[in-house]
Design a protein around this motif. Structure first.
Motif, PDB file in Angstrom:
ATOM      1  N   GLY A   1       2.536  -8.499 -11.115  1.00  0.00           N
ATOM      2  CA  GLY A   1       3.038  -7.168 -10.791  1.00  0.00           C
ATOM      3  C   GLY A   1       1.911  -6.163 -10.664  1.00  0.00           C
ATOM      4  O   GLY A   1       1.859  -5.373  -9.708  1.00  0.00           O
ATOM      5  N   LEU A   2       0.990  -6.181 -11.632  1.00  0.00           N
ATOM      6  CA  LEU A   2      -0.161  -5.277 -11.579  1.00  0.00           C
ATOM      7  C   LEU A   2      -1.069  -5.618 -10.403  1.00  0.00           C
ATOM      8  O   LEU A   2      -1.533  -4.726  -9.681  1.00  0.00           O
ATOM      9  CB  LEU A   2      -0.944  -5.367 -12.888  1.00  0.00           C
ATOM     10  CG  LEU A   2      -0.276  -4.753 -14.114  1.00  0.00           C
ATOM     11  CD1 LEU A   2      -1.045  -5.110 -15.380  1.00  0.00           C
ATOM     12  CD2 LEU A   2      -0.185  -3.239 -13.973  1.00  0.00           C
ATOM     13  N   ASP A   3      -1.343  -6.897 -10.214  1.00  0.00           N
ATOM     14  CA  ASP A   3      -2.217  -7.331  -9.125  1.00  0.00           C
ATOM     15  C   ASP A   3      -1.681  -6.865  -7.777  1.00  0.00           C
ATOM     16  O   ASP A   3      -2.401  -6.246  -6.975  1.00  0.00           O
ATOM     17  CB  ASP A   3      -2.325  -8.857  -9.151  1.00  0.00           C
ATOM     18  CG  ASP A   3      -3.336  -9.395  -8.160  1.00  0.00           C
ATOM     19  OD1 ASP A   3      -3.148  -9.172  -6.947  1.00  0.00           O
ATOM     20  OD2 ASP A   3      -4.300 -10.053  -8.581  1.00  0.00           O
ATOM     21  N   THR A   4      -0.413  -7.146  -7.503  1.00  0.00           N
ATOM     22  CA  THR A   4       0.181  -6.805  -6.212  1.00  0.00           C
ATOM     23  C   THR A   4       0.238  -5.299  -6.002  1.00  0.00           C
ATOM     24  O   THR A   4      -0.119  -4.787  -4.935  1.00  0.00           O
ATOM     25  CB  THR A   4       1.593  -7.401  -6.104  1.00  0.00           C
ATOM     26  OG1 THR A   4       1.528  -8.813  -6.332  1.00  0.00           O
ATOM     27  CG2 THR A   4       2.202  -7.134  -4.735  1.00  0.00           C
ATOM     28  N   GLY A   5       0.686  -4.562  -7.020  1.00  0.00           N
ATOM     29  CA  GLY A   5       0.813  -3.115  -6.902  1.00  0.00           C
ATOM     30  C   GLY A   5      -0.519  -2.418  -6.703  1.00  0.00           C
ATOM     31  O   GLY A   5      -0.651  -1.538  -5.837  1.00  0.00           O
ATOM     32  N   ILE A   6      -1.525  -2.805  -7.491  1.00  0.00           N
ATOM     33  CA  ILE A   6      -2.845  -2.178  -7.386  1.00  0.00           C
ATOM     34  C   ILE A   6      -3.466  -2.449  -6.026  1.00  0.00           C
ATOM     35  O   ILE A   6      -4.025  -1.547  -5.381  1.00  0.00           O
ATOM     36  CB  ILE A   6      -3.762  -2.675  -8.521  1.00  0.00           C
ATOM     37  CG1 ILE A   6      -3.285  -2.120  -9.866  1.00  0.00           C
ATOM     38  CG2 ILE A   6      -5.214  -2.263  -8.269  1.00  0.00           C
ATOM     39  CD1 ILE A   6      -3.996  -2.723 -11.059  1.00  0.00           C
ATOM     40  N   PHE A   7      -3.368  -3.708  -5.560  1.00  0.00           N
ATOM     41  CA  PHE A   7      -3.968  -4.039  -4.261  1.00  0.00           C
ATOM     42  C   PHE A   7      -3.341  -3.226  -3.136  1.00  0.00           C
ATOM     43  O   PHE A   7      -4.053  -2.635  -2.313  1.00  0.00           O
ATOM     44  CB  PHE A   7      -3.806  -5.526  -3.968  1.00  0.00           C
ATOM     45  CG  PHE A   7      -4.229  -5.896  -2.576  1.00  0.00           C
ATOM     46  CD1 PHE A   7      -5.577  -5.916  -2.231  1.00  0.00           C
ATOM     47  CD2 PHE A   7      -3.290  -6.191  -1.601  1.00  0.00           C
ATOM     48  CE1 PHE A   7      -5.976  -6.240  -0.946  1.00  0.00           C
ATOM     49  CE2 PHE A   7      -3.680  -6.512  -0.309  1.00  0.00           C
ATOM     50  CZ  PHE A   7      -5.022  -6.537   0.023  1.00  0.00           C
ATOM     51  N   LEU A   8      -2.029  -3.172  -3.090  1.00  0.00           N
ATOM     52  CA  LEU A   8      -1.362  -2.462  -2.003  1.00  0.00           C
ATOM     53  C   LEU A   8      -1.639  -0.966  -2.045  1.00  0.00           C
ATOM     54  O   LEU A   8      -1.838  -0.330  -1.000  1.00  0.00           O
ATOM     55  CB  LEU A   8       0.145  -2.724  -2.057  1.00  0.00           C
ATOM     56  CG  LEU A   8       0.587  -4.152  -1.690  1.00  0.00           C
ATOM     57  CD1 LEU A   8       2.076  -4.331  -1.918  1.00  0.00           C
ATOM     58  CD2 LEU A   8       0.228  -4.472  -0.243  1.00  0.00           C
ATOM     59  N   LEU A   9      -1.673  -0.377  -3.239  1.00  0.00           N
ATOM     60  CA  LEU A   9      -1.924   1.060  -3.351  1.00  0.00           C
ATOM     61  C   LEU A   9      -3.342   1.416  -2.903  1.00  0.00           C
ATOM     62  O   LEU A   9      -3.550   2.389  -2.168  1.00  0.00           O
ATOM     63  CB  LEU A   9      -1.690   1.529  -4.787  1.00  0.00           C
ATOM     64  CG  LEU A   9      -0.228   1.641  -5.232  1.00  0.00           C
ATOM     65  CD1 LEU A   9      -0.157   1.977  -6.713  1.00  0.00           C
ATOM     66  CD2 LEU A   9       0.511   2.691  -4.407  1.00  0.00           C
ATOM     67  N   ILE A  10      -4.319   0.630  -3.339  1.00  0.00           N
ATOM     68  CA  ILE A  10      -5.704   0.935  -2.978  1.00  0.00           C
ATOM     69  C   ILE A  10      -5.964   0.623  -1.505  1.00  0.00           C
ATOM     70  O   ILE A  10      -6.617   1.405  -0.792  1.00  0.00           O
ATOM     71  CB  ILE A  10      -6.686   0.148  -3.868  1.00  0.00           C
ATOM     72  CG1 ILE A  10      -6.572   0.627  -5.327  1.00  0.00           C
ATOM     73  CG2 ILE A  10      -8.128   0.315  -3.372  1.00  0.00           C
ATOM     74  CD1 ILE A  10      -7.453  -0.142  -6.290  1.00  0.00           C
TER      75      ILE A  10
END
Length: 226
Positions: A155-164
């Protein structure tokens, strides 16, 4: 430090999966109801390898592998970027090859940064949660540890990547669609591969003579010497 038969092999497989996934992520694909970057097809295996590393060898050794993957991923991104910036001969064939290379491997800085930060946070959180759950469950219910740590880490990996990488580039509805598709697919792969994870973990514990519990481990991700 104790030596192991298979730790180097797992480390190599982990890094290969990581780098190939990031190259494949340059293409957005459709697979049934899912919309995601191409790297998502292979990337869940990195978390399965991470689970195996922490479960068998412990957080301390997993930490070294995570950092190894981080620096080699950075090296790959820097190499692709440098090659993309270097001049190309003027003949049509070389120009066409350069254009294809730039399209596939000329990664923009936001994507590189997003990939590195997301990987670093997600993998360390995944490893930390799995190690703590192993102690809390006294080594029982491996599936609880692997799936529970993946739910948070992915969840953190996917969310952080897409936001950045894509916030402000894609509209919010597409971002949300890709996030949900990525997250459901990645967690689904973890669940489906649970029998394989059990088999690999059991094999390694028997052959390596190791089943590490992180009772006195320093969980600081930067404490590489401890």
């Amino acid at each position: 430090m104790k030596t192991y038969r298979y730790l180097d092999l797992i480390t190599a497989l982990f890094v290969v999966v990581l780098i190939v996934s990031n190259v494949a992520s340059t293409k957005v694909v459709l697979l049934g109801p899912f919309t995601f970057d191409g790297g998502t097809i292979l990337f869940p295996l990195a978390y399965i390898f991470g689970d195996v590393l922490t479960e068998v060898y412990g957080y301390k050794r997993s930490r070294r592998v995570i950092w190894t993957g981080f620096f080699l991923l950075m090296l790959a991104a820097l190499t692709f970027g440098l090659v993309n910036l270097l001049p190309t001969p003027a003949d049509p064939q070389s120009q066409g090859t350069a254009q294809a290379f730039s399209t596939i491997l000329g990664l923009v800085p936001r994507i590189v940064l997003g990939s590195l930060v997301a990987y670093w946070v997600g993998e360390f959180v995944n490893s930390f949660i799995l190690a703590k759950l192993k102690i809390a469950t006294q080594g029982r219910w491996l599936w609880v540890r692997t799936i529970g740590s993946t739910l948070v880490g992915q969840g953190l990996d996917t969310g952080i990547f897409l936001l950045i990488a894509f916030y402000g580039v894609w509209d919010n509805s597409l971002l949300w669609t890709v996030f949900v598709s990525n997250y459901v697919f990645k967690v689904g792969v973890e669940v489906l591969f649970t029998p394989v994870t059990y088999a690999v973990v059991g094999f390694l514990k028997r052959r390596e003579g190791e089943d590490y519990y992180d009772r006195d481990t320093d969980f600081n991700p930067f404490a590489l010497g401890r």
